[in-house]
Design a protein around this motif. Structure first.
Motif, PDB file in Angstrom:
ATOM      1  N   GLU A  98      46.383  31.962  43.324  1.00 31.71           N
ATOM      2  CA  GLU A  98      47.117  30.936  42.583  1.00 31.71           C
ATOM      3  C   GLU A  98      47.887  31.514  41.395  1.00 31.71           C
ATOM      4  O   GLU A  98      48.947  31.008  41.023  1.00 31.71           O
ATOM      5  CB  GLU A  98      46.148  29.855  42.104  1.00 31.71           C
ATOM      6  CG  GLU A  98      45.606  28.981  43.233  1.00 31.71           C
ATOM      7  CD  GLU A  98      44.505  28.055  42.768  1.00 31.71           C
ATOM      8  OE1 GLU A  98      44.270  27.988  41.534  1.00 31.71           O
ATOM      9  OE2 GLU A  98      43.861  27.420  43.627  1.00 31.71           O
ATOM     10  N   ASN A  99      47.339  32.579  40.815  1.00 31.45           N
ATOM     11  CA  ASN A  99      47.975  33.201  39.659  1.00 31.45           C
ATOM     12  C   ASN A  99      48.850  34.410  40.041  1.00 31.45           C
ATOM     13  O   ASN A  99      49.263  35.166  39.164  1.00 31.45           O
ATOM     14  CB  ASN A  99      46.915  33.618  38.644  1.00 31.45           C
ATOM     15  CG  ASN A  99      46.302  32.442  37.924  1.00 31.45           C
ATOM     16  OD1 ASN A  99      46.765  32.031  36.865  1.00 31.45           O
ATOM     17  ND2 ASN A  99      45.254  31.868  38.500  1.00 31.45           N
ATOM     18  N   LYS A 100      49.091  34.557  41.332  1.00 31.04           N
ATOM     19  CA  LYS A 100      49.980  35.603  41.850  1.00 31.04           C
ATOM     20  C   LYS A 100      49.579  36.991  41.358  1.00 31.04           C
ATOM     21  O   LYS A 100      50.409  37.794  40.932  1.00 31.04           O
ATOM     22  CB  LYS A 100      51.430  35.293  41.475  1.00 31.04           C
ATOM     23  CG  LYS A 100      51.930  33.982  42.066  1.00 31.04           C
ATOM     24  CD  LYS A 100      53.392  33.715  41.718  1.00 31.04           C
ATOM     25  CE  LYS A 100      53.863  32.405  42.349  1.00 31.04           C
ATOM     26  NZ  LYS A 100      55.276  32.111  42.011  1.00 31.04           N
ATOM     27  N   ALA A 101      48.255  37.254  41.453  1.00 31.63           N
ATOM     28  CA  ALA A 101      47.747  38.559  41.016  1.00 31.63           C
ATOM     29  C   ALA A 101      48.297  39.696  41.862  1.00 31.63           C
ATOM     30  O   ALA A 101      48.332  40.844  41.416  1.00 31.63           O
ATOM     31  CB  ALA A 101      46.220  38.568  41.056  1.00 31.63           C
ATOM     32  N   GLY A 102      48.739  39.369  43.074  1.00 26.55           N
ATOM     33  CA  GLY A 102      49.332  40.403  43.916  1.00 26.55           C
ATOM     34  C   GLY A 102      50.562  41.034  43.291  1.00 26.55           C
ATOM     35  O   GLY A 102      50.897  42.179  43.594  1.00 26.55           O
ATOM     36  N   GLU A 103      51.237  40.295  42.409  1.00 19.77           N
ATOM     37  CA  GLU A 103      52.394  40.856  41.711  1.00 19.77           C
ATOM     38  C   GLU A 103      51.967  41.903  40.687  1.00 19.77           C
ATOM     39  O   GLU A 103      52.767  42.759  40.298  1.00 19.77           O
ATOM     40  CB  GLU A 103      53.176  39.744  41.027  1.00 19.77           C
ATOM     41  CG  GLU A 103      53.793  38.746  41.995  1.00 19.77           C
ATOM     42  CD  GLU A 103      54.492  37.584  41.289  1.00 19.77           C
ATOM     43  OE1 GLU A 103      55.081  36.748  41.991  1.00 19.77           O
ATOM     44  OE2 GLU A 103      54.434  37.525  40.045  1.00 19.77           O
ATOM     45  N   LEU A 104      50.727  41.805  40.227  1.00 18.09           N
ATOM     46  CA  LEU A 104      50.207  42.749  39.241  1.00 18.09           C
ATOM     47  C   LEU A 104      49.630  43.985  39.917  1.00 18.09           C
ATOM     48  O   LEU A 104      49.786  45.104  39.432  1.00 18.09           O
ATOM     49  CB  LEU A 104      49.111  42.081  38.399  1.00 18.09           C
ATOM     50  CG  LEU A 104      49.480  40.806  37.663  1.00 18.09           C
ATOM     51  CD1 LEU A 104      48.237  40.176  37.038  1.00 18.09           C
ATOM     52  CD2 LEU A 104      50.515  41.090  36.591  1.00 18.09           C
ATOM     53  N   GLY A 105      48.923  43.759  41.026  1.00 17.73           N
ATOM     54  CA  GLY A 105      48.187  44.842  41.660  1.00 17.73           C
ATOM     55  C   GLY A 105      46.899  45.131  40.917  1.00 17.73           C
ATOM     56  O   GLY A 105      46.671  44.637  39.818  1.00 17.73           O
ATOM     57  N   GLY A 106      46.057  45.927  41.553  1.00 19.06           N
ATOM     58  CA  GLY A 106      44.800  46.270  40.910  1.00 19.06           C
ATOM     59  C   GLY A 106      43.725  46.605  41.921  1.00 19.06           C
ATOM     60  O   GLY A 106      44.021  46.955  43.071  1.00 19.06           O
ATOM     61  N   VAL A 107      42.487  46.462  41.486  1.00 17.86           N
ATOM     62  CA  VAL A 107      41.342  46.832  42.311  1.00 17.86           C
ATOM     63  C   VAL A 107      40.241  45.797  42.153  1.00 17.86           C
ATOM     64  O   VAL A 107      39.997  45.302  41.058  1.00 17.86           O
ATOM     65  CB  VAL A 107      40.820  48.239  41.934  1.00 17.86           C
ATOM     66  CG1 VAL A 107      40.494  48.336  40.446  1.00 17.86           C
ATOM     67  CG2 VAL A 107      39.602  48.623  42.764  1.00 17.86           C
TER      68      VAL A 107
END
Length: 259
Positions: free
Chosen positions: A141-150
């Motif tokens: 919902e917060n579009k974390a895929g745009e940030l990336g991470g682990v």
């Protein structure tokens, strides 16, 4: 060389020998370490470690079990501090329903810190325990895929692994893969592509076999490497090389901001 993507060398378990231990890392095959904050205090200690050791970088964030006493001033400090030199991520942040059921408060803190990461253009280090679906939904919902991470210390099923990887996230694999009852995480390691894997200790916790129950540190990662290599049918050197490159790509070390 090994890249330990998630450690807690600020922990009191290292008070007696922290400096000597970290000074030996490069000579024993550990190239980089990311020390992850979990409280305001540990974030401040993490910044100190990044200043003292050239191969230690930092992630700053508030663990879901530590959000209860947070003030607006604390959030403001965090917002300002993620811009400090050698801070490469916001974390560890996320949801933990194992110890507490304050779900609304945890989700609010999680979302607020995702916004901090977005403003700073940093990836995120996700903690998730007994909260797989909620963690995924908040990230989506917060579009974390745009940030990336682990998703660090990954402990869920391969079906959940696929969902997180589809968001573009890496999975952190550590000592748990060596445990005798680790069937589920071994299935995940067998299933997942190597280009989505990071190595981590979560030290001083999650010590791999055969030293389980003792204090963990980055020198224990070869046990994890060997287990992964056996599962994947590749050499330990390949595991080290691929996961190190993955970590450098994620955090920009030797790439964008730090080359």
């Amino acid at each position: 060389m090994i890249f330990d993507t998630h450690a807690h060398y600020d922990d009191e378990a290292f008070d007696e020998d922290r400096e000597k231990l970290l000074e030996r890392m490069r000579n024993r095959g550990v190239e980089y370490i990311v020390n992850a904050g979990s409280s305001i205090s540990s974030c401040k200690s993490t910044i100190g470690l990044t200043r003292r050791f050239p191969y230690v970088y930092g992630a700053l964030g508030i663990h879901p079990n530590e959000i209860g006493e947070l003030t607006d001033e604390d959030y403001q400090w965090l917002e300002n501090s993620v811009y400090k030199p050698k801070i490469v991520a916001v974390g560890e942040i996320g949801l933990d329903y194992h110890w507490s059921d304050n779900r609304k408060e945890q989700i609010a803190a999680f979302e607020r810190q995702l916004n901090i990461a977005r403003e700073a253009n940093l990836p995120v280090v996700i903690h998730s325990r007994d909260a797989a679906q909620d963690t995924y939904e908040v990230m989506k919902e917060n579009k974390a895929g745009e940030l990336g991470g682990v998703v660090h210390c990954f402990s869920y099923s391969k079906e959940m692994a696929e969902k997180f990887m589809d968001l573009g996230f890496y999975l952190g694999i550590g000592g748990a893969v060596t445990f005798k009852n680790a069937r589920k995480i071994r299935e995940v390691v067998e299933y997942m592509p190597m280009d989505k894997m990071l190595l981590e200790t979560d030290c001083p916790y999650m010590t791999p076999e055969p030293n389980r129950g003792k204090r963990n540190d980055s020198f224990q990662l070869p046990y994890v490497v060997n287990q992964i290599a056996e599962i994947k049918g590749i050499s330990p050197t390949e595991v080290v090389d691929i996961t190190c490159e993955n970590a450098k790509d994620l955090y920009g070390i030797g790439r964008k901001r730090f080359d």
